[in-house]
Design a protein around this motif. Structure first.
Motif, PDB file in Angstrom:
ATOM      1  N   VAL A   1       0.858  -1.183   0.000  1.00 16.96           N
ATOM      2  CA  VAL A   1       0.000   0.000   0.000  1.00 16.96           C
ATOM      3  C   VAL A   1       0.897   1.236   0.000  1.00 16.96           C
ATOM      4  CG1 VAL A   1      -1.865   1.227   1.169  1.00 16.96           C
ATOM      5  CG2 VAL A   1      -1.763  -1.272   1.268  1.00 16.96           C
TER       6      VAL A   1
ATOM      7  N   VAL B   1      -0.845  -0.894  -4.503  1.00 15.40           N
ATOM      8  CA  VAL B   1      -1.998   0.013  -4.499  1.00 15.40           C
ATOM      9  C   VAL B   1      -1.490   1.430  -4.306  1.00 15.40           C
ATOM     10  CG1 VAL B   1      -4.151   0.653  -3.340  1.00 15.40           C
ATOM     11  CG2 VAL B   1      -3.533  -1.758  -3.582  1.00 15.40           C
TER      12      VAL B   1
ATOM     13  N   SER C   1      -7.369   4.142  -3.858  1.00 19.26           N
ATOM     14  CA  SER C   1      -7.048   4.584  -2.503  1.00 19.26           C
ATOM     15  C   SER C   1      -7.522   3.550  -1.495  1.00 19.26           C
ATOM     16  CB  SER C   1      -7.708   5.930  -2.206  1.00 19.26           C
ATOM     17  OG  SER C   1      -7.204   6.931  -3.073  1.00 19.26           O
ATOM     18  N   ALA C   2      -6.611   3.106  -0.651  1.00 18.10           N
ATOM     19  CA  ALA C   2      -6.963   2.164   0.398  1.00 18.10           C
ATOM     20  C   ALA C   2      -7.706   2.891   1.516  1.00 18.10           C
ATOM     21  CB  ALA C   2      -5.713   1.491   0.947  1.00 18.10           C
TER      22      ALA C   2
ATOM     23  N   ILE D   1      -6.960  -1.502   6.024  1.00 22.25           N
ATOM     24  CA  ILE D   1      -6.052  -2.628   5.851  1.00 22.25           C
ATOM     25  C   ILE D   1      -6.257  -3.615   6.994  1.00 22.25           C
ATOM     26  CG2 ILE D   1      -4.319  -1.350   4.548  1.00 22.25           C
ATOM     27  CD1 ILE D   1      -2.657  -1.162   7.083  1.00 22.25           C
TER      28      ILE D   1
ATOM     29  N   VAL E   1      -6.972  -5.805   1.813  1.00 21.19           N
ATOM     30  CA  VAL E   1      -6.934  -4.343   1.709  1.00 21.19           C
ATOM     31  C   VAL E   1      -8.220  -3.911   1.023  1.00 21.19           C
ATOM     32  CG1 VAL E   1      -5.776  -2.354   0.675  1.00 21.19           C
ATOM     33  CG2 VAL E   1      -4.415  -4.235   1.633  1.00 21.19           C
ATOM     34  N   SER E   2      -8.968  -3.006   1.668  1.00 23.91           N
ATOM     35  CA  SER E   2     -10.221  -2.499   1.112  1.00 23.91           C
ATOM     36  C   SER E   2      -9.981  -1.142   0.478  1.00 23.91           C
ATOM     37  CB  SER E   2     -11.288  -2.376   2.199  1.00 23.91           C
ATOM     38  OG  SER E   2     -11.538  -3.630   2.804  1.00 23.91           O
ATOM     39  N   LEU E   3     -10.549  -0.932  -0.720  1.00 23.82           N
ATOM     40  CA  LEU E   3     -10.351   0.310  -1.464  1.00 23.82           C
ATOM     41  C   LEU E   3     -11.593   1.184  -1.415  1.00 23.82           C
ATOM     42  CD1 LEU E   3      -8.498  -1.076  -4.614  1.00 23.82           C
ATOM     43  CD2 LEU E   3      -7.562  -0.465  -2.366  1.00 23.82           C
TER      44      LEU E   3
ATOM     45  N   TYR F   1       2.854  -1.836   4.552  1.00 21.48           N
ATOM     46  CA  TYR F   1       2.227  -0.526   4.768  1.00 21.48           C
ATOM     47  C   TYR F   1       3.269   0.546   4.472  1.00 21.48           C
ATOM     48  CZ  TYR F   1      -0.505   3.038   7.338  1.00 21.48           C
ATOM     49  OH  TYR F   1      -1.223   4.149   7.708  1.00 21.48           O
TER      50      TYR F   1
ATOM     51  N   SER G   1      -7.980   1.767  10.538  1.00 26.34           N
ATOM     52  CA  SER G   1      -8.049   0.318  10.375  1.00 26.34           C
ATOM     53  C   SER G   1      -8.009  -0.415  11.710  1.00 26.34           C
ATOM     54  CB  SER G   1      -6.896  -0.160   9.489  1.00 26.34           C
ATOM     55  OG  SER G   1      -6.974   0.436   8.199  1.00 26.34           O
TER      56      SER G   1
END
Length: 392
Positions: free
Chosen positions: A10, A35, A75-76, A79, A84-86, A99, A237
């Motif tokens: 990320v 990402v 864009s994350a 985490i 990893v969610s965008l 990270y 997160s």
């Protein structure tokens, strides 16, 4: 070879790119997805040139990442150890996360700080450049901060806009030896930069900067270079962070909660002291390209060890030098001890400028080579690798 592991990186700054390339070049059984909010790498050490209009600072990530890397522009927003969610709702599963979100300018506690520009990221530097173009020839520009970023910014602006009034608020190069400080003051004088040292900014008003001694400096534009902050992604997160929101890590760079999340670059100290970081015996680390690149390498090695169920090695990283540009044709190359303490040896003046430029260009060149699996740091350790690269 069949892919056995999938790692998410990320952030695609110096540390993120180094980590991705290290994993892909040395471990064919690992797949890596990077990402990043934009498809370009931002050469942060040139952002003061972007602001002044004397240079550019972007390179296509496709030119710097290993051919097997998958770049996901987005864009994350969260985490987790295995995902990893965008922002667009996409969830990318993985076996480990690196990270590497970097840092940006800090808002600080100065009243009116929101009125100031910065050179901490590409958008901010571009906005400052646009504002400088719109201002008249006799505008007054006040740069806050006498550290390395402040010095490079104010001298670049003074050389690019000789008819503007440039004022630096801060103690120029306060952490450097006295003879280097004297040279910096001499160079500022050559460029016509006014220096207000021994004082701090009390507030930023429309059209002026008010100092804590009650004096007021006219200011068409204000540039704040003192202080940095990190994105709040780790905090949002639910990860363990320090008071500034930076991911807390062990001396191996693994997150302190023991999950397969590894922090590299500006976003990963256990404890912050100004712009420095403390990682069990590495309390000299400061936000810099010089630190980020070996941190990325070590972070990749830590991830590999975790994927193999083995205990990663602790970080050991030493500094070599500090390179400072003072306009396009002058500079300082200040040698230092491993703990970043300046030595009495330095190259100053006209000879230092091409050295700094060669270091910056050489960094990008080495990243291109690493993307092709060449000139990768050896396994002799991150301390050796760091000492072989005198980075900015």
């Amino acid at each position: 070879m069949t892919t056995q592991f999938h790692v998410m990186v990320v952030g695609a700054g110096y540390a993120g790119v180094m980590a991705a390339n290290r994993l892909l070049a040395e471990h064919p059984e690992v797949a890596v997805t990077v990402v990043n909010p934009r498809p370009v790498f931002v050469e942060r050490v040139r952002l003061h040139q972007v602001a002044a209009g004397s240079g550019t600072a972007t390179h296509e990530l496709s030119d710097l990442l290993h051919p097997r890397a998958t770049l996901h522009v987005g864009s994350a927003v969260r985490i987790e150890p295995h995902a990893v969610s965008l922002a667009d709702g996409t969830v990318l599963p993985c076996d480990a996360v690196i990270y590497a979100v970097g840092s940006t300018s800090g808002s600080g506690a100065i009243p009116g700080a929101e009125k100031a520009f910065s050179v901490a990221d590409l958008d901010s530097a571009t906005a400052l450049h646009d504002a400088l173009l719109e201002a008249d020839d006799h505008a007054s520009v006040v740069v806050i901060g006498g550290g390395l970023t402040g010095l490079e910014t104010v001298t670049e602006l003074a050389q690019s806009y000789p008819r503007r009034t440039l004022v630096l608020v801060g103690d120029p190069g306060a952490a450097l030896p006295a003879n280097t400080q004297r040279y910096i003051l001499h160079r500022l004088g050559e460029l016509g930069v006014q220096v207000r040292s021994g004082t701090q900014v009390a507030r930023i008003d429309d059209g002026s900067v008010v100092l804590d001694d009650g004096s007021e400096i006219p200011a068409t534009l204000v540039v704040r270079t003192a202080g940095f902050s990190v994105p709040d992604l780790a905090r949002r997160s639910g990860l363990r962070v320090d008071d500034d929101g930076r991911l807390r890590v062990r001396d191996t760079l693994q997150a302190v909660d023991g999950t397969p999340i590894v922090g590299v670059g500006d976003s990963m100290p256990i404890v912050g002291v100004g712009d420095a970081v403390v990682v069990d015996g590495n309390d000299h680390l400061r936000m810099s390209c010089q630190a980020a690149m070996p941190l990325g390498t070590h972070g990749a090695d830590t991830v590999w060890q975790l994927l193999q169920g083995r205990e990663p090695a602790p970080l050991s990283l030493g500094f070599v030098t500090t390179c400072i540009s003072l306009g396009r044709d002058r500079g300082v190359v200040q040698l230092s001890a491993r703990d970043d303490t300046p030595s009495r040896w330095a190259v100053r003046g006209r000879l230092a400028a091409p050295v700094k430029e060669a270091v910056v260009r050489g960094t990008i060149h080495s990243m291109r080579l690493q993307a092709r699996g060449r000139a990768l740091p050896t396994r002799r350790g991150p301390d050796t690798a760091a000492r072989e690269k005198a980075r900015v």
